[in-house]
Design an enzyme around this catalytic site. Sequence first.
Site, PDB file in Angstrom:
ATOM      1  CE1 TYR A  93      11.828   3.498  -2.096  1.00 18.68           C
ATOM      2  CE2 TYR A  93      10.590   4.460  -0.284  1.00 18.68           C
ATOM      3  CZ  TYR A  93      11.484   4.592  -1.339  1.00 18.68           C
ATOM      4  OH  TYR A  93      12.014   5.831  -1.628  1.00 18.68           O
ATOM      5  CB  SER A 188       6.157  -3.743  -2.152  1.00 18.66           C
ATOM      6  OG  SER A 188       6.015  -2.362  -2.411  1.00 18.66           O
ATOM      7  CD  GLN A 189      13.065  -1.404  -2.630  1.00 18.88           C
ATOM      8  OE1 GLN A 189      13.342  -0.241  -2.855  1.00 18.88           O
ATOM      9  NE2 GLN A 189      13.456  -2.032  -1.533  1.00 18.88           N
ATOM     10  CG  ASP A 274      -1.307  -1.862  -4.141  1.00 23.36           C
ATOM     11  OD1 ASP A 274      -0.994  -0.779  -3.600  1.00 23.36           O
ATOM     12  OD2 ASP A 274      -0.493  -2.787  -4.336  1.00 23.36           O
ATOM     13  CG  HIS A 309       1.265  -2.034  -1.148  1.00 23.42           C
ATOM     14  ND1 HIS A 309       1.483  -2.424  -2.456  1.00 23.42           N
ATOM     15  CD2 HIS A 309       2.507  -1.929  -0.586  1.00 23.42           C
ATOM     16  CE1 HIS A 309       2.777  -2.536  -2.677  1.00 23.42           C
ATOM     17  NE2 HIS A 309       3.417  -2.254  -1.556  1.00 23.42           N
TER      18      HIS A 309
END
Length: 329
Positions: A93, A188-189, A274, A309
């Site tokens: 992100y 992630s994203q 996370d 994360h």
Amino acid sequence: MALFDLPLTELERYLPELDEPADLDEFWASTLAQARRHDVLVDARPVDTGLRLIDTTDLTFAGFDGQPVRAWVTRPAGSSGDVLPAVVEYIGYNGGRGFAHEHLAWAAAGYVHLLMDTRGQGSLWGTGAHTPDEAGSGPAAPGFMTRGIEDPRRYYYRRVMTDAARAVDAVRALPGVDAARVAVAGTSQGGGLALAAAGLSDGLVAVMPDVPFLCHFRRAVDVTDGFPYQELVQYLSVHRGTAERVFRTLSYVDAVHLGRRADAPALFSVALRDDICPPSTVFAAYNHYAGLAPQRPETAIEVYEFNRHEGGQGYQLDRQLRWLAALVG
């Protein structure tokens, strides 16, 4: 961060009820058909990056509605006459593609590697980006999560996920790529986009989503105060009474729903501490993955018990390199 989500034994069985819209497949079929009216390769320019063992191409391909999306393509130097497997990678992100020399592992391992810039992003971390988002949207909270959020056809991630599927089309159109041996990956994203691309693309050889974002939105906003999911909470706290429309829009881009439509082997990762992409949202995607496939492909998930994360980082890449090599031969 202490453990805050469900116990691992419950996460392994977590299979939440789905809220897929009835016209989900039609929505994406028409979106991709519109994008595919445009030739996918727009411009491909070899660039001298100073890397003598890696060949680099500055690629522009046609993404959503034919709009230009930038990417780096790297491959082992002097391999232009060879037909190689490929890995398409998506970025976390608000990061951008940065410099080509920052992402060399897959090319060094013998793959063609396409790193897709994310439209409009690239100004929070890393070394920048080069792809604008040409479409506008209505009122939004800071960030990207709520741009066009009350209409699925105007929603930001409709554009980005179309770009992700077209990145697969683009790498397959490049010379020296084995179109039958293309994998998608991201963290992630990027992991959420990898799941979306897997559901929107046929014939992938593998999917590698690490601590994926964009999964099981309702659960995410209920269990974490972390951003970017909190962008949704901020928006809803101001635009009272819009929750039904907002979550309907999100149902069209939920990577849990799109991942159900995939049919390639998958290697996930999750971090149990996370608070950005809560473990239950990742396990929702994993446990539902390829649920519509005639036969569920090989799947595995690496669990990082004590990580947040950042997940597995180099440990996970080491696992991916070995796992994918066994698949592509």
